[in-house]
Scaffold this active site. Sequence first.
Site, PDB file in Angstrom:
ATOM      1  N   LYS A  43       0.847  -1.204   0.000  1.00  0.00           N
ATOM      2  CA  LYS A  43       0.000   0.000   0.000  1.00  0.00           C
ATOM      3  C   LYS A  43       0.876   1.245   0.000  1.00  0.00           C
ATOM      4  CE  LYS A  43      -3.795  -2.122   2.596  1.00  0.00           C
ATOM      5  NZ  LYS A  43      -4.487  -2.190   3.907  1.00  0.00           N
ATOM      6  N   ARG A  96     -14.936  -7.476   7.746  1.00  0.00           N
ATOM      7  CA  ARG A  96     -16.145  -6.755   7.343  1.00  0.00           C
ATOM      8  C   ARG A  96     -16.951  -7.492   6.290  1.00  0.00           C
ATOM      9  NH1 ARG A  96     -12.488  -1.779   5.861  1.00  0.00           N
ATOM     10  NH2 ARG A  96     -11.447  -3.655   5.130  1.00  0.00           N
ATOM     11  N   SER A 133      -9.747   2.550   5.850  1.00  0.00           N
ATOM     12  CA  SER A 133      -8.745   3.616   5.793  1.00  0.00           C
ATOM     13  C   SER A 133      -8.583   4.122   4.366  1.00  0.00           C
ATOM     14  CB  SER A 133      -7.388   3.106   6.296  1.00  0.00           C
ATOM     15  OG  SER A 133      -7.466   2.742   7.634  1.00  0.00           O
TER      16      SER A 133
END
Length: 163
Positions: A43, A96, A133
């Site tokens: 990332k 999630r 995020s």
Amino acid sequence: MMRRIAVVPGSFDPVTLGHLDVIDRAAGLFDELHVLVVHNPDKSALLPISQRVSLLEQSIKEAGLPTNIVVASWSMGLLVDYCMDVGASVLVKGIRSQVDVAYETPMAIVNRNLAAVETVFLLPDPANAHVSSSLVRQVAGLGGDVSPYVPHAVAEYLERSRV
Ligand code: PNS
């Protein structure tokens, strides 16, 4: 009696209300909980690691989370090496969706194979199921309001650092 120590690892770039929810519930399950900021080479980062640690500390304090939480960062090698260093045998991750299951499953198996460290998955409060995020970074970067998704300290920091 042996202390039950767990680690919640992640990029926390930045910490969201979804993370805080998982941290809060995990802290209730273990004697000591380490929230560990780890660099994820896959990332591209928004915040330096030290800033992520500071925002986590402020957010945990602000939300009145349990005092058995330690915030740290790790850049010295494998995540399981940190676990061995602090005597943790469990990792905690929030899940999630099926996408998270697919992303987390190989890491959980590798960490168990590397050092017998088990991964425990917690389901988030549905109110936070859409919060990530990366979404926060994108909305903040384009000038949008991220205050519904992040702790007050993070919203304030992102607002202040806007150019
Ligand atoms: O919040 P993220 O970016 O999904 O967190 C991913 C993270 C940092 C937990 C993951 O990249 C990781 O565990 N990195 C440490 C390196 C490591 O130990 N790799 C081998 C086992 S997966």
